[in-house]
Design a protein around this motif. Structure first.
Motif, PDB file in Angstrom:
ATOM      1  N   ARG A  99       0.862  -1.176   0.000  1.00  0.00           N
ATOM      2  CA  ARG A  99       0.000   0.000   0.000  1.00  0.00           C
ATOM      3  C   ARG A  99       0.900   1.228   0.000  1.00  0.00           C
ATOM      4  O   ARG A  99       2.058   1.159   0.450  1.00  0.00           O
ATOM      5  CB  ARG A  99      -0.936   0.036   1.205  1.00  0.00           C
ATOM      6  CG  ARG A  99      -0.234   0.078   2.545  1.00  0.00           C
ATOM      7  CD  ARG A  99      -1.163   0.531   3.645  1.00  0.00           C
ATOM      8  NE  ARG A  99      -1.490   1.952   3.536  1.00  0.00           N
ATOM      9  CZ  ARG A  99      -2.514   2.512   4.150  1.00  0.00           C
ATOM     10  NH1 ARG A  99      -3.340   1.794   4.898  1.00  0.00           N
ATOM     11  NH2 ARG A  99      -2.728   3.805   4.029  1.00  0.00           N
ATOM     12  N   VAL A 100       0.390   2.314  -0.465  1.00  0.00           N
ATOM     13  CA  VAL A 100       1.156   3.558  -0.427  1.00  0.00           C
ATOM     14  C   VAL A 100       1.373   3.934   1.032  1.00  0.00           C
ATOM     15  O   VAL A 100       0.452   3.881   1.851  1.00  0.00           O
ATOM     16  CB  VAL A 100       0.419   4.677  -1.182  1.00  0.00           C
ATOM     17  CG1 VAL A 100       1.135   6.001  -0.993  1.00  0.00           C
ATOM     18  CG2 VAL A 100       0.300   4.333  -2.656  1.00  0.00           C
ATOM     19  N   ALA A 101       2.595   4.308   1.352  1.00  0.00           N
ATOM     20  CA  ALA A 101       2.940   4.624   2.736  1.00  0.00           C
ATOM     21  C   ALA A 101       2.731   6.105   3.026  1.00  0.00           C
ATOM     22  O   ALA A 101       3.170   6.955   2.252  1.00  0.00           O
ATOM     23  CB  ALA A 101       4.397   4.261   3.001  1.00  0.00           C
ATOM     24  N   PRO A 102       2.096   6.436   4.141  1.00  0.00           N
ATOM     25  CA  PRO A 102       1.902   7.848   4.508  1.00  0.00           C
ATOM     26  C   PRO A 102       3.159   8.503   5.056  1.00  0.00           C
ATOM     27  O   PRO A 102       3.213   9.732   5.166  1.00  0.00           O
ATOM     28  CB  PRO A 102       0.812   7.775   5.582  1.00  0.00           C
ATOM     29  CG  PRO A 102       1.013   6.443   6.215  1.00  0.00           C
ATOM     30  CD  PRO A 102       1.475   5.530   5.114  1.00  0.00           C
ATOM     31  N   GLY A 103       4.156   7.713   5.426  1.00  0.00           N
ATOM     32  CA  GLY A 103       5.384   8.240   5.984  1.00  0.00           C
ATOM     33  C   GLY A 103       6.511   7.252   5.839  1.00  0.00           C
ATOM     34  O   GLY A 103       6.275   6.091   5.486  1.00  0.00           O
ATOM     35  N   PRO A 104       7.737   7.652   6.126  1.00  0.00           N
ATOM     36  CA  PRO A 104       8.915   6.813   5.850  1.00  0.00           C
ATOM     37  C   PRO A 104       9.037   5.581   6.725  1.00  0.00           C
ATOM     38  O   PRO A 104       9.694   4.620   6.328  1.00  0.00           O
ATOM     39  CB  PRO A 104      10.084   7.768   6.090  1.00  0.00           C
ATOM     40  CG  PRO A 104       9.546   8.831   6.983  1.00  0.00           C
ATOM     41  CD  PRO A 104       8.110   8.983   6.606  1.00  0.00           C
ATOM     42  N   THR A 105       8.430   5.582   7.915  1.00  0.00           N
ATOM     43  CA  THR A 105       8.592   4.435   8.811  1.00  0.00           C
ATOM     44  C   THR A 105       7.308   3.628   8.981  1.00  0.00           C
ATOM     45  O   THR A 105       7.270   2.682   9.764  1.00  0.00           O
ATOM     46  CB  THR A 105       9.063   4.892  10.201  1.00  0.00           C
ATOM     47  OG1 THR A 105       8.073   5.760  10.761  1.00  0.00           O
ATOM     48  CG2 THR A 105      10.385   5.625  10.115  1.00  0.00           C
ATOM     49  N   ALA A 106       6.272   3.973   8.252  1.00  0.00           N
ATOM     50  CA  ALA A 106       4.982   3.310   8.433  1.00  0.00           C
ATOM     51  C   ALA A 106       5.052   1.841   8.038  1.00  0.00           C
ATOM     52  O   ALA A 106       5.582   1.492   6.974  1.00  0.00           O
ATOM     53  CB  ALA A 106       3.915   4.010   7.601  1.00  0.00           C
ATOM     54  N   THR A 107       4.519   0.993   8.906  1.00  0.00           N
ATOM     55  CA  THR A 107       4.316  -0.417   8.609  1.00  0.00           C
ATOM     56  C   THR A 107       2.926  -0.800   9.103  1.00  0.00           C
ATOM     57  O   THR A 107       2.393  -0.157  10.016  1.00  0.00           O
ATOM     58  CB  THR A 107       5.357  -1.320   9.294  1.00  0.00           C
ATOM     59  OG1 THR A 107       5.309  -1.102  10.717  1.00  0.00           O
ATOM     60  CG2 THR A 107       6.772  -1.046   8.798  1.00  0.00           C
ATOM     61  N   TYR A 114      -3.869  -3.252   3.669  1.00  0.00           N
ATOM     62  CA  TYR A 114      -3.178  -3.298   2.387  1.00  0.00           C
ATOM     63  C   TYR A 114      -4.163  -3.248   1.232  1.00  0.00           C
ATOM     64  O   TYR A 114      -5.252  -3.807   1.305  1.00  0.00           O
ATOM     65  CB  TYR A 114      -2.316  -4.555   2.296  1.00  0.00           C
ATOM     66  CG  TYR A 114      -1.130  -4.500   3.229  1.00  0.00           C
ATOM     67  CD1 TYR A 114      -1.242  -4.882   4.560  1.00  0.00           C
ATOM     68  CD2 TYR A 114       0.102  -4.025   2.787  1.00  0.00           C
ATOM     69  CE1 TYR A 114      -0.169  -4.791   5.425  1.00  0.00           C
ATOM     70  CE2 TYR A 114       1.188  -3.952   3.642  1.00  0.00           C
ATOM     71  CZ  TYR A 114       1.037  -4.333   4.965  1.00  0.00           C
ATOM     72  OH  TYR A 114       2.111  -4.250   5.816  1.00  0.00           O
ATOM     73  N   HIS A 115      -3.733  -2.603   0.149  1.00  0.00           N
ATOM     74  CA  HIS A 115      -4.628  -2.385  -0.982  1.00  0.00           C
ATOM     75  C   HIS A 115      -4.317  -3.285  -2.171  1.00  0.00           C
ATOM     76  O   HIS A 115      -5.185  -3.471  -3.025  1.00  0.00           O
ATOM     77  CB  HIS A 115      -4.536  -0.911  -1.422  1.00  0.00           C
ATOM     78  CG  HIS A 115      -4.890   0.041  -0.330  1.00  0.00           C
ATOM     79  ND1 HIS A 115      -4.328   1.301  -0.216  1.00  0.00           N
ATOM     80  CD2 HIS A 115      -5.745  -0.067   0.715  1.00  0.00           C
ATOM     81  CE1 HIS A 115      -4.823   1.914   0.846  1.00  0.00           C
ATOM     82  NE2 HIS A 115      -5.687   1.103   1.426  1.00  0.00           N
ATOM     83  N   PHE A 116      -3.102  -3.794  -2.223  1.00  0.00           N
ATOM     84  CA  PHE A 116      -2.699  -4.604  -3.372  1.00  0.00           C
ATOM     85  C   PHE A 116      -2.119  -5.922  -2.873  1.00  0.00           C
ATOM     86  O   PHE A 116      -1.352  -5.940  -1.898  1.00  0.00           O
ATOM     87  CB  PHE A 116      -1.662  -3.859  -4.218  1.00  0.00           C
ATOM     88  CG  PHE A 116      -2.149  -2.537  -4.716  1.00  0.00           C
ATOM     89  CD1 PHE A 116      -1.796  -1.370  -4.058  1.00  0.00           C
ATOM     90  CD2 PHE A 116      -2.980  -2.463  -5.824  1.00  0.00           C
ATOM     91  CE1 PHE A 116      -2.243  -0.144  -4.504  1.00  0.00           C
ATOM     92  CE2 PHE A 116      -3.438  -1.242  -6.275  1.00  0.00           C
ATOM     93  CZ  PHE A 116      -3.080  -0.081  -5.618  1.00  0.00           C
ATOM     94  N   TRP A 117      -2.477  -7.005  -3.567  1.00  0.00           N
ATOM     95  CA  TRP A 117      -2.080  -8.348  -3.153  1.00  0.00           C
ATOM     96  C   TRP A 117      -1.587  -9.154  -4.339  1.00  0.00           C
ATOM     97  O   TRP A 117      -2.084  -9.000  -5.466  1.00  0.00           O
ATOM     98  CB  TRP A 117      -3.272  -9.079  -2.522  1.00  0.00           C
ATOM     99  CG  TRP A 117      -3.656  -8.535  -1.195  1.00  0.00           C
ATOM    100  CD1 TRP A 117      -4.470  -7.473  -0.938  1.00  0.00           C
ATOM    101  CD2 TRP A 117      -3.218  -9.026   0.072  1.00  0.00           C
ATOM    102  NE1 TRP A 117      -4.567  -7.274   0.418  1.00  0.00           N
ATOM    103  CE2 TRP A 117      -3.812  -8.208   1.067  1.00  0.00           C
ATOM    104  CE3 TRP A 117      -2.390 -10.069   0.481  1.00  0.00           C
ATOM    105  CZ2 TRP A 117      -3.592  -8.406   2.425  1.00  0.00           C
ATOM    106  CZ3 TRP A 117      -2.170 -10.270   1.830  1.00  0.00           C
ATOM    107  CH2 TRP A 117      -2.768  -9.445   2.779  1.00  0.00           C
TER     108      TRP A 117
END
Length: 127
Positions: A99-107, A114-117
């Motif tokens: 998924r596109v991350a909103p920030g550099p450390t996001a998990t 998650y949006h893509f599989w």
């Protein structure tokens, strides 16, 4: 459009190692945070490992902590999962997700984040 394709599954002997790869295409991979999930027979999908968009922050499911490693390569557009000391409980279908991350450390640890599989790859551990 984003596409994820897993590879590397198959039959593994208990106690041996595993390496799965997931190739990413369709967008700029460095924008995405990624995860590996698995679904064991009769169980719900669970987190194996997750990595931030630059790969520097990682998280692991309790059942694989210390045995599995996730690595994200933003040059080759792949995310790898390696594991050692496999046991019968590691038998599952393994999926990568992004998924596109909103920030550099996001998990993210929840599968519904998650949006893509990918389509999944089977891993069978035999005794």
């Amino acid at each position: 459009q984003v596409e994820l394709v897993e590879s590397g599954g198959g039959l593994v002997q208990a106690g041996e190692s595993l390496r799965l790869s997931c190739s990413f295409s369709g967008d700029t991979f460095s924008r995405y945070t990624v995860g590996w999930f698995r679904q064991r027979p009769g169980k719900e999908r669970e987190l194996v490992a997750a990595a931030s968009r630059n790969g520097g922050t990682t998280r692991y499911g309790d059942s694989v902590k210390g045995r599995f490693t996730i690595s994200k390569d933003n040059v080759r557009n792949v995310v790898n999962l390696s594991g050692n000391s496999l046991n019968l409980e590691d038998t599952a279908i393994y999926y990568c997700a992004a998924r596109v991350a909103p920030g550099p450390t996001a998990t993210y640890v929840r599968s519904d984040s998650y949006h893509f599989w990918g389509q999944g790859t089977h891993v069978t551990v035999s005794s």
